[in-house]
Scaffold this active site. Structure first.
Site, mmCIF file in Angstrom:
data_model
loop_
_atom_site.group_PDB
_atom_site.id
_atom_site.type_symbol
_atom_site.label_atom_id
_atom_site.label_comp_id
_atom_site.label_asym_id
_atom_site.label_seq_id
_atom_site.Cartn_x
_atom_site.Cartn_y
_atom_site.Cartn_z
ATOM 1 C CG ASP A 100 -32.856 -18.505 49.692
ATOM 2 O OD1 ASP A 100 -31.718 -18.953 49.515
ATOM 3 O OD2 ASP A 100 -33.170 -17.338 49.404
HETATM 4 C C1 LAN Z 1 -26.817 -14.320 45.068
HETATM 5 C C2 LAN Z 1 -27.786 -14.952 44.183
HETATM 6 C C3 LAN Z 1 -28.821 -15.781 44.837
HETATM 7 C C4 LAN Z 1 -29.177 -15.278 46.216
HETATM 8 C C5 LAN Z 1 -30.505 -15.861 46.748
HETATM 9 C C6 LAN Z 1 -30.571 -17.369 46.725
HETATM 10 C C7 LAN Z 1 -31.653 -15.356 45.871
HETATM 11 C C8 LAN Z 1 -30.710 -15.333 48.144
HETATM 12 O O1 LAN Z 1 -31.970 -15.651 48.601
HETATM 13 C C9 LAN Z 1 -29.559 -15.684 49.037
HETATM 14 C C10 LAN Z 1 -28.256 -15.054 48.515
HETATM 15 C C11 LAN Z 1 -27.920 -15.435 47.074
HETATM 16 C C12 LAN Z 1 -27.341 -16.820 47.087
HETATM 17 C C13 LAN Z 1 -26.866 -14.523 46.452
HETATM 18 C C14 LAN Z 1 -25.828 -13.901 47.278
HETATM 19 C C15 LAN Z 1 -24.932 -12.850 46.606
HETATM 20 C C16 LAN Z 1 -24.614 -13.160 45.166
HETATM 21 C C17 LAN Z 1 -23.866 -14.487 45.095
HETATM 22 C C18 LAN Z 1 -25.937 -13.284 44.432
HETATM 23 C C19 LAN Z 1 -26.783 -12.041 44.425
HETATM 24 C C20 LAN Z 1 -25.477 -13.435 43.007
HETATM 25 C C21 LAN Z 1 -24.235 -12.507 42.908
HETATM 26 C C22 LAN Z 1 -23.853 -12.117 44.340
HETATM 27 C C23 LAN Z 1 -22.335 -12.018 44.520
HETATM 28 C C24 LAN Z 1 -22.028 -11.474 45.892
HETATM 29 C C25 LAN Z 1 -21.739 -11.141 43.427
HETATM 30 C C26 LAN Z 1 -20.304 -10.819 43.586
HETATM 31 C C27 LAN Z 1 -20.151 -9.545 44.315
HETATM 32 C C28 LAN Z 1 -19.567 -9.415 45.494
HETATM 33 C C29 LAN Z 1 -19.958 -8.294 46.343
HETATM 34 C C30 LAN Z 1 -18.530 -10.348 45.984
#
Ligand code: LAN
Length: 763
Positions: free
Chosen positions: A455
């Site tokens: 996205d």
């Molecule tokens: C994010 C942030 C952005 C998010 C969107 C782009 C909004 C989404 O549409 C796709 C997935 C994504 C990229 C995403 C995946 C998981 C993340 C990276 C996070 C929520 C930000 C933090 C999270 C990450 C997994 C945090 C660390 C924790 C673990 C469980 C490893």
């Protein structure tokens, strides 16, 4: 290793001078941001504090005030007049990305066990942040800032405070200790807490569910091979597998010995460690252990007793190699904050404290640390740069604000930033690191971090097309070839059933979720199709094909390839073909793009299957139904489905209108993401209201009354300087952890107000 004790009088004072903090942008790589504390007056004079610094520090900006706006367009213009001042000189909008409360302890433990320390001002602010976020009632912390206290949150943040120099006798520490001992102490931590304490030498590796690095030596066709796991999970388990295999821990020191006494309800030396493997506090259990996980725990425990040293050595060599590849692919930013700190420890252990890789890691750690008015936090990523700029850029064009001369510079700056943010090559270590193609993608944060996200690529592409093709004063910075590269990425991300996941195709079977050992997260083992990701991809393709129909023709020719592969579909052969070809797995060719029309037809069909019986779509990355429903209705309207002609759109709109609150707004609680059911927030939220209103506008909702009331509500919350105040947390991940998107209160409100202005005129 013992840090100097720090004894603040209370949690809310300002131990550092907030007027001395500066946000440094673009230091060495595009979009990078780090906070710097200026120690001398001389430095402060030469580097004055900006509105951006002041805003994010919670200091008054002194920006001009004006009487309330008279209509929605005027309110949108006034909102951007304020928000423009938060645009960094490089063109993007920096912002806080806090919320999760399990990241800062990883930062502190990782720093401590590798013998590093923080600059004193950072240390003071890290402490202050924890003091300010402890729940006043029981002194504990949860998985995220709005969560109830849990064992994980409370033990980990207590340990962080102690390592930062807060004495065990400090009232904040005393209160937190009482709370976590009530949960059963550190023995009842979820797995992800147990590991960190093992690394700190305050827990025994025998008390964790084993993480056999040997899984990586299995044949790649096996359905549970880790290359098929969700990218965040596998990237966390790679360094953990290595460290677990090595049973690495920090050397004992007086503080560690003291923590062993503070963290448990029993004597450390008397604890039956193997019996603690599955001991997890009830307050933490979101995803309870399954019988399969128990069986696997026993099996891997037995494996630990008999693994042959040469096999273990090979597994460690392989996982280390994967760590190195991840570091080199991302210039040491790494995928996220957890694997970042774990990789840092691995590089310390193997390469040494004076090695370039380790020092590079330490340098890039600063990218995750964000200074706020309440202290310093560890962000969910190295920022949300691309995500935030993509939305506000589209908002400016769609509202017409981009055509106003006063905003041209801001638009040009944003376009320049987006141009430099597109990833133009595949990773250095590509197939050997099991990476999806990146050439043409936009990442979530910066190109240095460099991960394709479906996205983000969709929203980045839309933003660029809007600014380059819909405005007459902008240069075509991103060439048509590069726009086509982005389209290739999007097309490569569609799963066989039509949906799109987050970073990659779905590689593994659903049943892998049964062996999810991370009790605090749901949907963590594999990729899933998400309405948000699918619709961003879909709308980007629709907008692209309107402007560049010729590239679409080429894609349609490729439909034949897709049709051929469809004919080959049967059983698991079909699954393997789809997954491995498209993901660029080792030794296999790159995916051939499938046709645009085919993509859209399949994606829309998938979207319909994902609609809940009540008419909504469930949001996995934003809170919650208003978020995903907005995206879904945008897609459906581009495909010609609106309130007037589509039963599913009507159902969605009618549901939303039923949930509108008495004051005209919508408000959803993060608890909806946990439970999968709509949960009202105690009060309406401007961000939810903007999402729900945009959803109705996309759907061409025919009655103006709910829209008028929503616009009025958002306008009534606008401050005299044009801004909106921060309300409840906006985002979520893995069902259970909330995460903040504070820029949304600008981008989506401005977007909604501007679109509502035009829409209401036509009603
Ligand atoms: C994010 C942030 C952005 C998010 C969107 C782009 C909004 C989404 O549409 C796709 C997935 C994504 C990229 C995403 C995946 C998981 C993340 C990276 C996070 C929520 C930000 C933090 C999270 C990450 C997994 C945090 C660390 C924790 C673990 C469980 C490893």
């Amino acid at each position: 290793m013992l840090p100097a004790p720090y004894i603040p009088a209370s949690g809310s004072e300002h131990p550092t001078d907030l007027a001395r903090w500066r946000l440094k942008v673009g230091d060495g790589s595009h979009g990078r941001h780090t906070w710097v504390y200026l120690r001398t007056d001389h430095e402060c004079t030469h580097w004055p504090q900006t509105d951006i610094d002041r805003y994010w520090l919670g200091l008054p900006t002194g920006l001009p005030e004006s009487p309330p706006a008279k209509g929605p367009l005027e309110a949108a213009r006034k909102g951007f007049e304020f928000y423009k001042h938060l645009q960094s000189p490089d063109g993007h909008w920096a912002g806080e990305y806090g919320g999760p409360m399990f990241l800062l302890p990883g930062l502190v433990i990782g720093t401590y066990v590798t013998g590093q320390d923080f600059p004193p001002e950072h240390k003071v602010e890290l402490i202050r942040y924890l003091f300010n976020t402890a729940h006043p009632s029981d002194g504990g912390w949860g998985l995220h800032v709005e969560h109830h206290s849990t064992c994980f949150g409370t033990v980990m943040n207590y340990v962080a405070l102690r390592l930062l120099g807060v004495p065990a006798t400090h009232p904040v520490a005393v209160k937190a200790r009482e709370t976590f001992l009530g949960f059963g102490g550190a023995a009842a931590l979820p797995q992800w807490g147990k590991w960190w304490l093992c690394l700190l030498n305050c827990y025994d590796w025998a008390g964790c569910i084993a993480i056999p690095a040997e899984l990586w030596l299995l044949p790649e066709w096996m359905p549970f091979h880790p290359w098929k796991w969700w990218i965040h999970t596998r990237n966390v388990y790679i360094p953990m597998g290595f460290l677990f295999a090595r049973k690495w821990h920090a050397p004992e020191d007086p503080l560690i010995l003291s923590l062993r006494e503070e963290l448990y309800t029993a004597d450390y030396d008397d604890i039956d460690w193997p019996a603690q493997q599955f001991n997890v506090a009830a307050a933490d259990l979101y995803y309870p252990h399954t019988a399969l996980l128990h069986a696997l725990g026993a099996l891997t425990h037995a494996w630990e007793q008999c693994v042959l040293p040469p096999v273990r050595r090979r597994a460690m060599d392989y996982t280390y190699q994967l760590v190195v590849q991840e570091d080199e692919n991302t210039a040491y930013q790494d995928l996220g904050p957890v694997n970042k700190m774990l990789n840092q420890i691995v590089r310390f252990v193997v390469d040494g404290p004076a090695s370039t890789p380790f020092l590079q890691h330490v340098e890039k750690t600063r990218d995750f640390m964000w200074m706020t008015g309440r202290g310093m936090l560890m962000g969910g990523t190295n920022g949300s740069q691309l995500w935030d700029i993509a939305f506000v850029s589209q908002a400016l064009v769609e509202t017409g604000l981009a055509r106003e001369p006063a905003n041209e510079q801001a638009v040009l700056g944003a376009l320049k930033w987006l141009d430099a943010a597109q990833i133009q090559r595949n990773p250095l270590h590509f197939r050997t690191a099991f990476r999806h193609q990146t050439k043409g993608a936009w990442p979530f944060s910066t190109p240095e971090q460099g991960y394709t996200v479906s996205d983000c690529t969709g929203e980045g592409l839309k933003a660029v097309i809007y600014m380059q093709n819909h405005l007459d004063y902008t240069p075509k910075l991103v060439s048509e070839r590069r726009l086509c590269d982005a389209v290739d990425v999007i097309l490569s991300l569609q799963n066989p059933d039509g949906g799109c996941a987050s970073y990659e195709l779905i590689r593994g079977p659903k049943w892998l979720e049964w062996i999810n050992p991370a009790e605090v997260f749901g949907n963590i083992m594999i990729e899933y199709n998400y309405p948000e990701c699918t619709t961003s991809a879909l709308t980007a393709l629709s907008i692209f094909t309107k402007e560049y129909p010729e590239y679409r023709a080429a894609e349609i020719r490729c439909v034949h390839l897709a049709v051929l592969s469809c004919l080959l579909r049967f059983g698991s052969v079909r699954f393997r073909l789809c997954v491995t070809r498209a993901s660029g797995a080792p030794g296999l060719p790159n995916p051939a793009p499938v046709g645009g029309r085919r993509f859209k037809t399949k994606a829309i069909a998938w979207l319909h299957t994902a609609q809940h019986p009540d008419g909504t779509w469930f949001g996995s990355w934003g809170i919650c139904f208003t978020y995903a429903t907005m995206f879904a209705l945008e897609s459906l309207s581009l495909a010609g489905e609106t309130y007037g002609n589509s039963a599913s759109v009507r159902k969605a709109c009618d549901f939303l209108v039923r949930k509108q609150m008495a004051d005209g707004g919508w408000g959803e609680s993060y608890k909806a993401c946990e439970s999968g059911q709509w949960v009202d927030h105690a009060m309406s939220q401007v961000v939810n209201t903007a999402w729900a209103t945009l959803a109705l506008i996309y759907a061409k909702y025919p009655h103006r009354e709910p829209l008028d009331r929503a616009v009025k509500l958002v306008m009534s919350r606008q401050q005299p300087d044009g801004s909106w105040n921060q309300e409840a947390i906006e985002g979520v991940f893995n069902k259970n952890c909330a995460i903040a998107y504070p820029n949304f209160k600008f981008s989506f409100t401005i977007w909604m107000l501007g679109r509502a202005h035009t829409y209401l005129q036509g009603l």
